[in-house]
Design an enzyme around this catalytic site. Structure first.
Site, PDB file in Angstrom:
ATOM      1  N   ASP A 165       7.321  -5.629 -10.251  1.00  0.00           N
ATOM      2  CA  ASP A 165       7.788  -6.568  -9.711  1.00  0.00           C
ATOM      3  C   ASP A 165       8.711  -7.594  -8.993  1.00  0.00           C
ATOM      4  O   ASP A 165       8.166  -8.648  -8.875  1.00  0.00           O
ATOM      5  CB  ASP A 165       6.169  -7.552  -9.641  1.00  0.00           C
ATOM      6  CG  ASP A 165       5.876  -8.268  -8.256  1.00  0.00           C
ATOM      7  OD1 ASP A 165       6.206  -8.210  -6.809  1.00  0.00           O
ATOM      8  OD2 ASP A 165       4.683  -8.938  -8.374  1.00  0.00           O
ATOM      9  N   GLU A 169       3.374  -4.132   1.300  1.00  0.00           N
ATOM     10  CA  GLU A 169       2.148  -4.357   0.237  1.00  0.00           C
ATOM     11  C   GLU A 169       1.633  -5.315   0.730  1.00  0.00           C
ATOM     12  O   GLU A 169       0.847  -6.495   0.832  1.00  0.00           O
ATOM     13  CB  GLU A 169       2.962  -5.498  -1.060  1.00  0.00           C
ATOM     14  CG  GLU A 169       1.945  -5.425  -2.205  1.00  0.00           C
ATOM     15  CD  GLU A 169       3.214  -6.858  -2.766  1.00  0.00           C
ATOM     16  OE1 GLU A 169       4.191  -7.099  -2.145  1.00  0.00           O
ATOM     17  OE2 GLU A 169       2.583  -7.376  -3.731  1.00  0.00           O
ATOM     18  N   HIS A 189      -3.787  -7.682  -0.635  1.00  0.00           N
ATOM     19  CA  HIS A 189      -3.027  -8.394  -1.258  1.00  0.00           C
ATOM     20  C   HIS A 189      -3.660  -9.649  -1.335  1.00  0.00           C
ATOM     21  O   HIS A 189      -4.851  -9.122  -1.669  1.00  0.00           O
ATOM     22  CB  HIS A 189      -1.691  -8.985  -0.165  1.00  0.00           C
ATOM     23  CG  HIS A 189      -0.725  -9.419  -0.817  1.00  0.00           C
ATOM     24  ND1 HIS A 189      -0.423 -10.932  -1.001  1.00  0.00           N
ATOM     25  CD2 HIS A 189       0.074  -9.179  -1.864  1.00  0.00           C
ATOM     26  CE1 HIS A 189       0.383 -10.916  -1.857  1.00  0.00           C
ATOM     27  NE2 HIS A 189       0.523 -10.216  -2.328  1.00  0.00           N
ATOM     28  N   HIS A 202       1.473  -2.256  -8.949  1.00  0.00           N
ATOM     29  CA  HIS A 202       1.697  -2.857 -10.266  1.00  0.00           C
ATOM     30  C   HIS A 202       0.582  -3.502 -10.914  1.00  0.00           C
ATOM     31  O   HIS A 202       0.624  -4.969 -10.470  1.00  0.00           O
ATOM     32  CB  HIS A 202       3.045  -4.380  -9.718  1.00  0.00           C
ATOM     33  CG  HIS A 202       2.962  -4.537  -7.909  1.00  0.00           C
ATOM     34  ND1 HIS A 202       1.867  -4.273  -6.808  1.00  0.00           N
ATOM     35  CD2 HIS A 202       3.178  -6.003  -7.596  1.00  0.00           C
ATOM     36  CE1 HIS A 202       1.400  -4.935  -6.113  1.00  0.00           C
ATOM     37  NE2 HIS A 202       2.041  -6.299  -6.582  1.00  0.00           N
ATOM     38  N   ASP A 234      10.581  -6.335  -4.787  1.00  0.00           N
ATOM     39  CA  ASP A 234      11.150  -7.170  -3.360  1.00  0.00           C
ATOM     40  C   ASP A 234      11.400  -7.208  -2.932  1.00  0.00           C
ATOM     41  O   ASP A 234      11.137  -8.051  -2.399  1.00  0.00           O
ATOM     42  CB  ASP A 234       9.515  -8.402  -3.342  1.00  0.00           C
ATOM     43  CG  ASP A 234       7.734  -7.898  -3.717  1.00  0.00           C
ATOM     44  OD1 ASP A 234       7.698  -7.170  -2.606  1.00  0.00           O
ATOM     45  OD2 ASP A 234       7.623  -8.048  -4.123  1.00  0.00           O
ATOM     46  N   HIS A 276       7.406  -0.633  -8.251  1.00  0.00           N
ATOM     47  CA  HIS A 276       6.822  -2.340  -7.036  1.00  0.00           C
ATOM     48  C   HIS A 276       8.692  -3.093  -7.011  1.00  0.00           C
ATOM     49  O   HIS A 276       8.861  -3.905  -8.871  1.00  0.00           O
ATOM     50  CB  HIS A 276       5.772  -2.649  -7.630  1.00  0.00           C
ATOM     51  CG  HIS A 276       5.493  -3.753  -6.383  1.00  0.00           C
ATOM     52  ND1 HIS A 276       4.292  -3.291  -5.101  1.00  0.00           N
ATOM     53  CD2 HIS A 276       6.013  -5.459  -6.230  1.00  0.00           C
ATOM     54  CE1 HIS A 276       4.897  -4.610  -4.244  1.00  0.00           C
ATOM     55  NE2 HIS A 276       5.198  -5.435  -4.318  1.00  0.00           N
ATOM     56  N   HIS A 286      -3.882  -5.188  -6.632  1.00  0.00           N
ATOM     57  CA  HIS A 286      -4.387  -6.800  -5.611  1.00  0.00           C
ATOM     58  C   HIS A 286      -5.735  -6.701  -5.387  1.00  0.00           C
ATOM     59  O   HIS A 286      -6.488  -7.561  -4.857  1.00  0.00           O
ATOM     60  CB  HIS A 286      -3.417  -7.261  -4.409  1.00  0.00           C
ATOM     61  CG  HIS A 286      -1.756  -7.471  -4.860  1.00  0.00           C
ATOM     62  ND1 HIS A 286      -2.582  -8.867  -5.090  1.00  0.00           N
ATOM     63  CD2 HIS A 286      -1.101  -6.914  -4.598  1.00  0.00           C
ATOM     64  CE1 HIS A 286      -0.819  -9.485  -5.504  1.00  0.00           C
ATOM     65  NE2 HIS A 286       0.139  -8.578  -4.944  1.00  0.00           N
TER      66      HIS A 286
HETATM   67 ZN   LIG Z   1       1.979  -7.753  -5.906  1.00  0.00          ZN
END
Ligand SMILES: [Zn+2]
Length: 469
Positions: free
Chosen positions: A366, A203, A230, A295, A95, A93, A274
């Site tokens: 992350d 995500e 999420h 993650h 972003d 993961h 999440h």
């Molecule tokens: Zn996240």
């Protein structure tokens, strides 16, 4: 979870010097035949010359043989280097594509963005190379919208399509660094070729508009996992953040069962980072394929609701899945996030390995999605330090190989094994709203729309329909 406040991309700099060119030129000079020398002497002593040539070539070659001396078990740096040169380290993961969208509005080619330069955030080519990275699941992320009911139309699916477009263009922009992959075999080949395998993960279930049809299209666009929720509930499941806010943990919805089935059938990885604890348990009870946490951490180590509790870790062992350790400070040290260190991450990994086994743990940082990362894991160059620390805590080379990438590749390959069945079931289920004045194709739809102003066909969950999230 990405944040919008901190600028993470600095101004463009001139390209790096290409240092390989002079070396090639000098080699060309060395290999050129000597000028102005008579060649007749070669004919006079051919055997002597051949013997000399063989000696001249074989002696240095024997000296260049790689050392067969075993690596000192206490030399963690050397062991790490060796392991990561033969096993791709794949992070679950990152972003960065989201930052490209929100900071640069997706404009990568106007000179502002040069990924070869050292950027402000956690991720760039120089540091990925230093971190011996073999692969990355690039997260495509769009925020949950506040005050939007799950039946309300939003722009989130369009924004997700744009985010996938950015990730794909970003990967294509650096062909000598990245290789776009949608199969585990491709990821291995990319690593062997010296490129960083680049995959896509979505995500949040909110990003597919509560539609199984949209999921199928996202798969065809290259997405290989979906984070089931999420930080908001959706038509499939309850999020950890909902429970943290004091609301009921309803777990997987009836429609969520359909989501699990369709993800299994497609060969797409179900991500449980999440989601609420009940959602984790419900998914594990119905999925036919291994699942991932892209993650996350261990709830026993830090009581954050998005971490996996021990019974779920045991469930992951039975399921064949994997929990990939997260680097976000506030998930590692809830009381004093600023004091989180690389050792906290190691604690989570060791606990997951202890409860679920080394076959069920991995890495999912992350990076570039959180501003606050642990001391000792400041950016993507630091993965070798983490691997070395695991060795220091007793992990064998084989165990860190599994942690670094073998486990994820195994899970992905297991999920892909049923690929041949992909198109055998064609049921189209999804989210739709009917209006009485529309020219409906089917009589039954018109009849239903007379009674209910807004209907959701194939979605049997009326309580959730009326609820505002
Ligand atoms: Zn996240």
């Amino acid at each position: 979870m990405p944040v919008k406040s901190e600028p993470e991309v600095e101004q463009a700099k001139p390209p790096l010097m290409d240092t390989s060119r002079p070396a090639l030129q000098s080699q060309a000079v060395i290999l050129s035949p000597p000028q102005g020398r008579p060649v007749t002497w070669i004919k006079r002593w051919p055997l002597t010359i051949i013997a000399f040539a063989i000696g001249a070539i074989s002696l240095p070659l024997s000296m260049w043989q790689p050392s067969k001396t075993p690596i000192d078990p206490l030399d963690y740096t050397a062991r790490t280097k060796h392991v990561l040169s033969t096993t791709p380290l794949i992070d679950g993961h990152n972003d960065l594509p989201h930052l490209i969208r929100i900071e640069l509005y997706g404009k990568m080619c106007d000179g502002t963005f040069n990924f070869n330069d050292k950027l402000l955030g956690h991720t760039d080519v120089q540091r990925m190379r230093k971190g011996q990275m073999g692969g990355q699941f690039w997260s495509v992320f769009v925020e949950c919208e506040e005050e939007v009911g799950i039946d309300d139309p939003t722009w989130i699916v369009r924004d997700t399509l744009e985010q996938i477009d950015i990730a794909r263009r970003f990967i294509e922009e650096y062909p000598s660094v990245f290789q776009y992959c949608d199969t585990p075999r491709c990821a291995r080949e990319a690593h062997k070729a010296g490129r960083i395998a680049s995959m896509i993960g979505i995500e949040g279930g909110h990003q597919v508009g509560n539609s199984l049809g949209a999921i199928r299209q996202m798969y065809d666009l290259g997405a290989r996992y979906i984070t089931t929720t999420h930080n908001c509930d959706n038509a499939f499941a309850t999020a950890a953040s909902t429970v943290a806010a004091g609301r009921e943990d309803k777990g997987l919805t009836p429609f969520g069962h359909e989501y699990v089935k369709e993800m299994n059938r497609l060969g797409m990885m179900i991500d449980l980072s999440h989601v609420s604890h009940q959602t984790m348990r419900d998914v594990l009870s119905v999925t036919q394929a291994p699942v991932i946490f892209s993650h996350s951490g261990a709830y026993s180590v830090q009581k954050h609701l998005r971490h996996a509790p021990d019974d779920v870790l045991r469930g992951i062992k039975a399921n064949g899945g994997i929990v990939m350790a997260v680097f976000v400070n506030r998930f590692l040290n809830m009381k004093h996030p600023e004091e989180a260190t690389i050792h906290d991450v190691v604690d989570h990994i060791m606990h997951i390995a202890e409860v679920a086994g080394w076959k069920h743990v991995g890495v999912g940082s992350d990076f570039s999605g959180t501003p606050a990362v642990p001391i000792g894991l400041e950016d993507v160059s630091k993965y070798p330090d983490l691997v070395a620390l695991l060795m220091e805590r007793g992990a064998t080379d084989e165990q860190v190989r599994m942690f670094a990438g073998e486990n994820l590749l195994r899970v992905w390959a297991d999920i892909e094994r049923d690929e041949g069945k992909r198109f055998k079931q064609q049921a189209i289920k999804g989210w739709a709203t009917g209006f009485a004045n529309s020219p409906f194709m089917f009589r039954s739809t018109r009849e239903r729309s007379k009674n209910i102003k807004r209907i959701a066909h194939n979605f049997n969950y009326p309580k959730l329909l009326s609820r505002k999230l």
